[in-house]
Enzyme design. Sequence first.
Site, PDB file in Angstrom:
ATOM      1  N   SER A 177       0.677  -1.213  -0.095  1.00 51.57           N
ATOM      2  CA  SER A 177      -0.017  -0.119   0.067  1.00 51.57           C
ATOM      3  C   SER A 177       0.812   1.436   0.070  1.00 51.57           C
ATOM      4  CB  SER A 177      -1.101   0.134   1.224  1.00 51.57           C
ATOM      5  OG  SER A 177      -0.217  -0.152   2.565  1.00 51.57           O
ATOM      6  N   HIS A 205      -5.001  -3.363  -2.804  1.00 53.27           N
ATOM      7  CA  HIS A 205      -4.649  -2.288  -3.941  1.00 53.27           C
ATOM      8  C   HIS A 205      -4.350  -3.014  -5.318  1.00 53.27           C
ATOM      9  CE1 HIS A 205      -4.122   0.913  -0.941  1.00 53.27           C
ATOM     10  NE2 HIS A 205      -3.798  -0.204   0.025  1.00 53.27           N
ATOM     11  N   LYS A 236     -11.535   0.749  -2.599  1.00 50.98           N
ATOM     12  CA  LYS A 236     -10.475   1.376  -3.222  1.00 50.98           C
ATOM     13  C   LYS A 236     -10.898   1.233  -4.756  1.00 50.98           C
ATOM     14  CE  LYS A 236      -7.121   0.514   0.591  1.00 50.98           C
ATOM     15  NZ  LYS A 236      -8.177   0.241   1.808  1.00 50.98           N
TER      16      LYS A 236
END
Length: 390
Positions: A177, A205, A236
């Site tokens: 991250s 991610h 995300k």
Amino acid sequence: MAFDLAADLAARREQHRYRQPVIQDGPCGRYAVVEGRRYLNFCSNDYLGLANDPAVINAFQGAVADWGVGSGASHLVCGHQRPHQQLEEALADHLGRESALLFSNGYMANLGVMTALLGKGDAVFHDRLNHASLLDGGLLSGARFRRFAHNDASALRGQLQRSDARRKLVVTDGVFSMDGDVAPLSDYAAACDDNDAWLMVDDAHGLGVLDAQGRGSVVAQGVNERVPVLMGTLGKGLGTAGAFVAGSHVLIETLIQFARTYIYTTAMPAAVASATLVSLSKAREEHWRREKLVVLIQRFRAGAAQLGFTLMDSATPIQPLLIGADQQAMVLSQQLREQGFLITAIRPPTVPDGQARLRVTLSAAHEESDVDALLAALEKVGCRTSDVGR
Ligand SMILES: Cc1ncc(COP(=O)(O)O)c(C=O)c1O
């Protein structure tokens, strides 16, 4: 005084590690509005630009009308509504897994999985740079806690070989991250196979971003069948909120029975699940979002390298600029703010000492001209790496 909290806060401030939320007066997207000024937003995790997408908003609004706002209870009491079920099935299908289970957020998913699967007599093996929620899950589980050097499969193999634990769980971020680099999953899978261990990947991610259909790190690296526990977040790349774990029926049934952060908490609003069903299909089908990201990433990296910045080994939308000293990272973040750019300075303990950075993130909501504008501002503020400790 035992509770001299003010002294702790003062010390934090002195270290240039004090954190404060930025109050935004608008949605997450290309721009951020703060105190009446519009900034180009280069620090969200909304990689595909779906957080404020009209079709996703529409699905959310329609579902609120149909399902109300609150789910009213935990999944196992009476909070599990049709959209939750549909999203679990859609995620499992998209990711080629037998089953999936929703959690209210990624932090809870990681705590839940690790405490459900591990206990005394077991061992958990962490990459040193794993996300805090993974580390906390490991600690809470009571299993023996091992950390190996970042992305070092042979260090992991050695630790696994020396372990006599009953269950061995290897845990890693798919995409890191704060660095943007990817874990060597194939090597980890081999080390696990040879040592009777399981591999868990937190792909917060990678999901939406990696692989032609956005299925994330494990599919992109061709190891989907070799990763028994796949965790992903919805807040995300998919632009909504919440998280899930995907795997075999037996794994998911185990989590339903034993994951306390699934059992003892209110289910996410059904409207979030409905909105995610739409963002998931957009993430799968709208290839232009990933294609645009590739162009933006290349443009940013080429420009930043030319300006003499220290880039990290990242091909993902996370493109941190390593600065070094905490105070310098803070000053640069503020200078960029004055130029009209919102980029957070990431400091310890989120990253190791001496490795403060500007975490630049790119999004399909950006235009190439935004990247050019950022590069021009970086040239103006002239930041370079200082006393970097790695
Ligand atoms: C790698 C990783 N895992 C888990 C989380 C936690 O997910 P959530 O924000 O849904 O709690 C995050 C960030 O928030 C993350 O970066």
